[in-house]
Motif scaffolding. Structure first.
Motif, PDB file in Angstrom:
ATOM      1  N   ALA A  38       0.813  -1.215   0.000  1.00 46.05           N
ATOM      2  CA  ALA A  38       0.000   0.000   0.000  1.00 46.05           C
ATOM      3  C   ALA A  38       0.851   1.272   0.000  1.00 46.05           C
ATOM      4  O   ALA A  38       1.890   1.356   0.668  1.00 46.05           O
ATOM      5  CB  ALA A  38      -0.933  -0.007   1.208  1.00 46.05           C
ATOM      6  N   THR A  39       0.383   2.264  -0.740  1.00 45.86           N
ATOM      7  CA  THR A  39       1.024   3.579  -0.769  1.00 45.86           C
ATOM      8  C   THR A  39      -0.006   4.640  -0.379  1.00 45.86           C
ATOM      9  O   THR A  39      -1.219   4.408  -0.461  1.00 45.86           O
ATOM     10  CB  THR A  39       1.576   3.909  -2.166  1.00 45.86           C
ATOM     11  OG1 THR A  39       0.475   4.072  -3.061  1.00 45.86           O
ATOM     12  CG2 THR A  39       2.489   2.804  -2.682  1.00 45.86           C
ATOM     13  N   SER A  40       0.471   5.805   0.002  1.00 40.55           N
ATOM     14  CA  SER A  40      -0.439   6.869   0.441  1.00 40.55           C
ATOM     15  C   SER A  40      -1.375   7.301  -0.686  1.00 40.55           C
ATOM     16  O   SER A  40      -2.500   7.752  -0.423  1.00 40.55           O
ATOM     17  CB  SER A  40       0.349   8.069   0.962  1.00 40.55           C
ATOM     18  OG  SER A  40       1.222   8.561  -0.042  1.00 40.55           O
ATOM     19  N   SER A  41      -0.946   7.141  -1.930  1.00 39.80           N
ATOM     20  CA  SER A  41      -1.794   7.515  -3.069  1.00 39.80           C
ATOM     21  C   SER A  41      -2.987   6.575  -3.238  1.00 39.80           C
ATOM     22  O   SER A  41      -3.897   6.854  -4.028  1.00 39.80           O
ATOM     23  CB  SER A  41      -0.982   7.546  -4.358  1.00 39.80           C
ATOM     24  OG  SER A  41      -0.512   6.246  -4.681  1.00 39.80           O
ATOM     25  N   GLN A  42      -2.972   5.458  -2.517  1.00 39.28           N
ATOM     26  CA  GLN A  42      -4.086   4.522  -2.567  1.00 39.28           C
ATOM     27  C   GLN A  42      -5.107   4.763  -1.451  1.00 39.28           C
ATOM     28  O   GLN A  42      -6.075   4.005  -1.324  1.00 39.28           O
ATOM     29  CB  GLN A  42      -3.569   3.082  -2.540  1.00 39.28           C
ATOM     30  CG  GLN A  42      -2.775   2.735  -3.798  1.00 39.28           C
ATOM     31  CD  GLN A  42      -2.143   1.359  -3.751  1.00 39.28           C
ATOM     32  OE1 GLN A  42      -1.504   0.989  -2.749  1.00 39.28           O
ATOM     33  NE2 GLN A  42      -2.302   0.597  -4.819  1.00 39.28           N
ATOM     34  N   THR A  43      -4.881   5.803  -0.666  1.00 42.76           N
ATOM     35  CA  THR A  43      -5.912   6.250   0.269  1.00 42.76           C
ATOM     36  C   THR A  43      -7.126   6.696  -0.544  1.00 42.76           C
ATOM     37  O   THR A  43      -7.013   7.570  -1.408  1.00 42.76           O
ATOM     38  CB  THR A  43      -5.403   7.420   1.130  1.00 42.76           C
ATOM     39  OG1 THR A  43      -4.389   6.935   2.000  1.00 42.76           O
ATOM     40  CG2 THR A  43      -6.538   8.033   1.938  1.00 42.76           C
ATOM     41  N   SER A  44      -8.267   6.063  -0.275  1.00 42.99           N
ATOM     42  CA  SER A  44      -9.432   6.316  -1.117  1.00 42.99           C
ATOM     43  C   SER A  44     -10.640   5.604  -0.524  1.00 42.99           C
ATOM     44  O   SER A  44     -10.537   4.894   0.478  1.00 42.99           O
ATOM     45  CB  SER A  44      -9.170   5.788  -2.538  1.00 42.99           C
ATOM     46  OG  SER A  44     -10.213   6.126  -3.435  1.00 42.99           O
ATOM     47  N   VAL A  45     -11.777   5.800  -1.163  1.00 48.38           N
ATOM     48  CA  VAL A  45     -12.959   4.990  -0.868  1.00 48.38           C
ATOM     49  C   VAL A  45     -13.130   4.023  -2.030  1.00 48.38           C
ATOM     50  O   VAL A  45     -13.170   4.444  -3.194  1.00 48.38           O
ATOM     51  CB  VAL A  45     -14.218   5.846  -0.693  1.00 48.38           C
ATOM     52  CG1 VAL A  45     -15.417   4.959  -0.369  1.00 48.38           C
ATOM     53  CG2 VAL A  45     -14.020   6.880   0.411  1.00 48.38           C
ATOM     54  N   PRO A  63     -21.604  -0.739  -0.313  1.00 50.37           N
ATOM     55  CA  PRO A  63     -21.567   0.445   0.545  1.00 50.37           C
ATOM     56  C   PRO A  63     -20.205   1.126   0.617  1.00 50.37           C
ATOM     57  O   PRO A  63     -20.109   2.236   1.111  1.00 50.37           O
ATOM     58  CB  PRO A  63     -21.956  -0.105   1.920  1.00 50.37           C
ATOM     59  CG  PRO A  63     -21.507  -1.525   1.882  1.00 50.37           C
ATOM     60  CD  PRO A  63     -21.704  -1.976   0.467  1.00 50.37           C
ATOM     61  N   GLY A  64     -19.165   0.490   0.115  1.00 43.62           N
ATOM     62  CA  GLY A  64     -17.847   1.111   0.098  1.00 43.62           C
ATOM     63  C   GLY A  64     -16.959   0.731   1.261  1.00 43.62           C
ATOM     64  O   GLY A  64     -17.434   0.332   2.334  1.00 43.62           O
ATOM     65  N   THR A  65     -15.653   0.819   1.031  1.00 46.33           N
ATOM     66  CA  THR A  65     -14.629   0.640   2.064  1.00 46.33           C
ATOM     67  C   THR A  65     -13.744   1.874   2.055  1.00 46.33           C
ATOM     68  O   THR A  65     -13.189   2.233   1.017  1.00 46.33           O
ATOM     69  CB  THR A  65     -13.762  -0.599   1.781  1.00 46.33           C
ATOM     70  OG1 THR A  65     -14.538  -1.780   1.880  1.00 46.33           O
ATOM     71  CG2 THR A  65     -12.595  -0.668   2.763  1.00 46.33           C
ATOM     72  N   ARG A  66     -13.635   2.513   3.205  1.00 48.36           N
ATOM     73  CA  ARG A  66     -12.743   3.675   3.318  1.00 48.36           C
ATOM     74  C   ARG A  66     -11.384   3.187   3.781  1.00 48.36           C
ATOM     75  O   ARG A  66     -11.248   2.652   4.880  1.00 48.36           O
ATOM     76  CB  ARG A  66     -13.306   4.697   4.293  1.00 48.36           C
ATOM     77  CG  ARG A  66     -12.445   5.954   4.420  1.00 48.36           C
ATOM     78  CD  ARG A  66     -13.124   7.019   5.268  1.00 48.36           C
ATOM     79  NE  ARG A  66     -14.333   7.514   4.634  1.00 48.36           N
ATOM     80  CZ  ARG A  66     -14.374   8.472   3.727  1.00 48.36           C
ATOM     81  NH1 ARG A  66     -13.251   9.046   3.311  1.00 48.36           N
ATOM     82  NH2 ARG A  66     -15.517   8.875   3.229  1.00 48.36           N
TER      83      ARG A  66
END
Lengths: 115, 112
Positions: free
Chosen positions: B81-88, B105-108
């Motif tokens: 994982a990288t910080s650019s993959q922070t997302s919903v 419903p999504g995953t944050r």
């Protein structure tokens, strides 16, 4: 390279009035255009679509207009209700030209309907 | 509502760790999709599946892999994982290859 653009991040209207959400696209090969609606902490839900060979599609309070020469579509909600407050995503679906089977979404417009 | 669940719903992880997100459906739909939603970008397709063991790339597939060993489950893996993959992240399903998709419903996911 944003192929589908919603230039208004937000829109506020009074209950009972008309809401008009706009969307522009760049690729003339798209076959269908559609709108998805999203409430907080939920996934998007399909709202209404229009084929590229049509210029209008109506479903109850929701009407989508397509202007192919301008590469522009809009969603009209009449009358607007507080429950319509949500994020609205414009999207396009292409069957060819590099977009086969892909839903291309705009950035979204947050609609607030005030009581 | 279509029977789609995503797990976990929220996750915080550190840069460099592997992460797997799960999408589970009870509709027996053939097609499953993974999207990410980011401010200013709307939703973008990462990968999709058109059957068990049949997958293809979307527009933002770099850094992601997927697997589908059963009709009902579609896994999304971030190998490192990288910080650019922070997302919903949203999973979607459809009975046919169509623009009318049903979203979970999504995953944050937050990568620190």
């Amino acid at each position: 390279d944003q192929q589908v653009k919603q230039n208004s991040p937000s829109l506020s209207v009074q209950e009972g009035r008309i809401s008009i959400l706009n969307c522009d696209y760049t690729n003339s090969m798209f076959d269908y255009f559609l709108w998805y609606k999203k409430y907080p902490a939920e996934g998007p839900t399909f709202l209404i679509s229009i084929s590229s060979i049509k210029d209008k599609n109506e479903d109850g309070r929701f009407t989508v207009f397509l202007n192919k020469s301008a590469k522009h579509l809009s969603l009209h909600i009449v009358p607007s209700q507080p429950g319509d407050s949500a994020v609205y995503f414009c999207a396009a679906w292409g069957e060819g030209s590099g977009n086969t089977g892909k839903l291309i979404f705009g950035q979204g417009t947050t609609l607030q309907v005030k009581p | 509502d279509a029977g789609i669940t995503q797990s976990p719903r929220h996750k915080v992880t550190e840069t460099g760790t592997p992460v797997t997100l799960r999408c589970h459906q009870t509709e027996n739909h053939r097609y499953m999709y993974w999207y990410r939603q980011d401010p200013g970008h709307g939703l973008r397709l990462i990968h999709y599946s058109y059957g068990v063991k049949d997958t293809d790339k979307g527009e933002v597939s770099d850094g992601y892999s997927v697997s589908r060993s059963k009709t009902e489950d579609f896994l999304l893996t971030l190998e490192s994982a990288t910080s650019s993959q922070t997302s919903v992240y949203f999973c979607a399903i459809s009975p046919r290859f169509s623009y009318e998709q049903y979203f979970g419903p999504g995953t944050r996911l937050t990568v620190t």
